[in-house]
Design an enzyme around this catalytic site. Structure first.
Site, PDB file in Angstrom:
ATOM      1  N   CYS A   1      14.774  -0.879   1.691  1.00 16.26           N
ATOM      2  CA  CYS A   1      15.112  -1.138   0.270  1.00 16.26           C
ATOM      3  C   CYS A   1      16.615  -1.306   0.089  1.00 16.26           C
ATOM      4  CB  CYS A   1      14.678   0.027  -0.611  1.00 16.26           C
ATOM      5  SG  CYS A   1      12.916   0.333  -0.588  1.00 16.26           S
TER       6      CYS A   1
HETATM    7  C1  BEZ Z   1      12.294   1.522   3.536  1.00 15.19           C
HETATM    8  O1  BEZ Z   1      12.700   1.045   2.497  1.00 15.19           O
HETATM    9  O2  BEZ Z   1      12.974   1.555   4.548  1.00 15.19           O
HETATM   10  C2  BEZ Z   1      10.927   2.096   3.629  1.00 15.19           C
HETATM   11  C3  BEZ Z   1      10.390   2.704   2.518  1.00 15.19           C
HETATM   12  C4  BEZ Z   1       9.123   3.257   2.631  1.00 15.19           C
HETATM   13  C5  BEZ Z   1       8.420   3.169   3.820  1.00 15.19           C
HETATM   14  C6  BEZ Z   1       8.970   2.505   4.904  1.00 15.19           C
HETATM   15  C7  BEZ Z   1      10.232   1.973   4.817  1.00 15.19           C
END
Ligand code: BEZ
Length: 211
Positions: A45
């Site tokens: 994100c």
């Molecule tokens: C991420 O944004 O890195 C992420 C968020 C939730 C699960 C897996 C990755």
């Protein structure tokens, strides 16, 4: 309930990193993209928000506002914003909705319990000036979105909103487009003065009309 293409995008009022926003009012007469993030302070994100922030000018040129949602509160988003600026080289320049009560996530069916009970999937909704949903995309939490693809689809839906055309496989802004089947050859000559190339009765290409 799932949101489908052509539905009116559900309206809501929410706290965001840029104050209280009523979604429909905030969209005004333009286009909008609402996209969800599974959780604050997560790596994928963080890269996505930095990339969208870096390319906000391209969305502005398309009269399109960006708004993100994550199921944490605004105070958490504000701390995360600092990390995004520090690590991604672009300060966040659009709002993130504080959705710790998950009301927006539920309204847009962004939590898919068989994937995760607590985090949203990565949803994307393109909303047109009529407040109707023009595109939905759903990615798993483990896959970061592709900004080029989202801009490409935005170009396509904006073009189809103005002209009776559709865009072929792998189309990019500037490529030839397809004349929709509801336009007959006679009308096509008038509507597309640059002419068209007829491969089959149902497959007619014309130069992109707004170029
Ligand atoms: C991420 O944004 O890195 C992420 C968020 C939730 C699960 C897996 C990755």
């Amino acid at each position: 309930m799932a949101i489908r293409l052509g539905d009116v995008a559900p309206d809501f009022t929410a706290e965001t990193t840029e104050g209280t926003i009523n979604f429909h009012q905030w969209l005004g007469e333009g286009w909008g993209i609402l996209f969800s993030h599974p959780k604050d302070f997560t790596p994928v994100c963080t890269t996505e928000l930095g990339a969208f922030a870096a390319r906000k000018g391209e969305f502005d040129r398309r009269d399109t506002k960006l708004i993100a949602v994550s199921v944490d509160d605004v105070e958490s988003h504000n701390r995360w914003k600092a990390d995004i600026g520090e690590t991604q080289g672009s300060d966040l320049n659009f709002p993130i909705i504080g959705d710790e009560g998950r009301s927006v996530a539920d309204l847009y069916d962004m939590i898919h319990p068989n994937a995760s009970d607590t985090m949203t999937v990565r949803s994307v909704f393109i909303v047109g000036p009529d407040k109707k949903v023009k595109l939905t995309l759903t990615y798993p939490a483990s896959t970061g979105r592709n900004v080029d693809e989202i801009i490409r689809v935005l170009d396509s839906v904006q073009l189809s909103a103005k002209f009776p055309v559709a865009t072929p496989v792998d189309w990019k802004d500037g490529d030839d487009v397809i004349i929709v089947m509801s336009v007959n050859d006679e009308d096509a000559k008038e509507k597309f003065p640059k002419g068209f190339r007829k491969v089959k009765d149902y497959l007619r290409f014309t130069p992109q009309p707004n170029k």
